[in-house]
Design a protein around this motif. Sequence first.
Motif, PDB file in Angstrom:
ATOM      1  N   GLU A 248       3.463   5.816   2.715  1.00  0.00           N
ATOM      2  CA  GLU A 248       2.630   6.962   3.143  1.00  0.00           C
ATOM      3  C   GLU A 248       1.241   6.529   3.622  1.00  0.00           C
ATOM      4  O   GLU A 248       0.593   7.247   4.372  1.00  0.00           O
ATOM      5  N   ARG A 249       0.804   5.340   3.237  1.00  0.00           N
ATOM      6  CA  ARG A 249      -0.536   4.873   3.652  1.00  0.00           C
ATOM      7  C   ARG A 249      -0.459   3.732   4.680  1.00  0.00           C
ATOM      8  O   ARG A 249      -1.464   3.087   4.980  1.00  0.00           O
TER       9      ARG A 249
ATOM     10  N   PHE B 132       0.802  -1.234   0.000  1.00  0.00           N
ATOM     11  CA  PHE B 132       0.000   0.000   0.000  1.00  0.00           C
ATOM     12  C   PHE B 132       0.835   1.286   0.000  1.00  0.00           C
ATOM     13  O   PHE B 132       0.281   2.365  -0.104  1.00  0.00           O
TER      14      PHE B 132
ATOM     15  N   GLU C  17      -2.896   3.532   7.677  1.00  0.00           N
ATOM     16  CA  GLU C  17      -4.286   3.093   7.413  1.00  0.00           C
ATOM     17  C   GLU C  17      -4.387   1.576   7.364  1.00  0.00           C
ATOM     18  O   GLU C  17      -5.455   1.010   7.562  1.00  0.00           O
ATOM     19  N   HIS C  18      -3.262   0.924   7.055  1.00  0.00           N
ATOM     20  CA  HIS C  18      -3.326  -0.511   6.770  1.00  0.00           C
ATOM     21  C   HIS C  18      -2.632  -1.401   7.794  1.00  0.00           C
ATOM     22  O   HIS C  18      -2.777  -2.614   7.732  1.00  0.00           O
TER      23      HIS C  18
END
Length: 417
Positions: A285-286, A282, A289-290
């Motif tokens: 930077e993400r 992902f 969220e994961h």
Amino acid sequence: MSAPLPSETNGISVPRKVNLRRPDVMEAVSAQVVAHYRSELVERIRANGGVISQGELTVKLAKEFGFCYGVERAIDLAYAARRVFPEPTRIFLLGEIIHNPEVNDQIRNLGIVSIPPKPTDDELSALDLTADDVVIIPAFGTEVATRRRLEAIGCQTVDTTCGDVMSVWKRVRQYSKDGVTSIIHGKAKHEETKATTSQATANGTGHYLVVFNLAETDYVCDYVVNGGDRQEFLQRFKGAHSPGFDPDLHLRAVGVANQTTMLRGETEEVQRRFRSAMERRFGAERLQEHFRVFDTICGATQDRQDALEKMLREPMDLLIVVGGYNSSNTSHLAEMGEKVLPTYFIKNAAKMESAGRIEHWDQHIAEEVQTANWFPTSGRVTVGVTAGASCPNNLIEDTIKRLFELRDIQLPLSKTS
Ligand code: SF4
């Protein structure tokens, strides 16, 4: 019934947790527990820096070993339950109070009856449980469904679940609430992990996947990054994932937790590999969220592993690990030892039949095996001894005494070296 409870409410079925920790009860219990499990010899050796030498035999004890705070509390509460609810009140225990056969025998001797850890409706009906009965929940907790059944019957529960286990539950419940799948590093069939996974699905929407080792971790991480055969995945993790789990849907946001008694280094590696896989899938930077992580190895497990790691750096000829064969934390101590020197995982001193023969647990094949000529009968020898969090000091004393007996050495009565 000797102790009427405020929650006895005109036949209405309500959960009734019993507070047993009254000073008078705990004082009596403490004396009883000390009488059953204390070892004067072990205390003397500890006071002597953890070493006892006599003749050409030296026995070293790890700095931390044996009963942890969670186990002590669970045993105290079981003994307290019998005092507060004397016979003929029926007291049942879900499975084992802890994973140690000797301790479970002592609990049975109190007239506390062990029932399956997750009794079926039929099994509960056969017991004819009523609100007058007491049910003890062991240190590793119980599944949500079992707790709900007991609550529906209205029987009194003595909950000995360790606070460290409940901390893991809190984490996985939060993951589920946030739509994050719990990845639990643990043994899918272990009572603690089953209780934890039931917390992950308690809200009706949560999911979990249990990974046992790094090979399983790598398989899942590879699926996260590259995809794979969904059916094969589900087959491989049969019995280790939540109902309705779909690797194509439920590995998009994961939170790692662990059974409290896993090997620290391996748990950290599981965390690292999942973090890296989610980052590759992902993007850095993400990642937030994961991916989430909480270290839920308990302090007692950590202390015992650290102490053994330190002891393993010292010169020793062999290591004895004492504890129940189904004890997770004990099996990890044995695993650490066998990487460094000959290690024998025994449940009690009787397993050291003679210097020529020891019967010990081989966790890789889940069987007791025999090893011949395991103990040198002449020359200098240094033996390390450690024990899991569910092993009482009296069993450690028996082990030490047996080692000296095998060398025909009389232990001094009041001196340690
Ligand atoms: S090993 Fe850890 S989690 Fe288990 S009872 Fe002991 S302190 Fe609690």
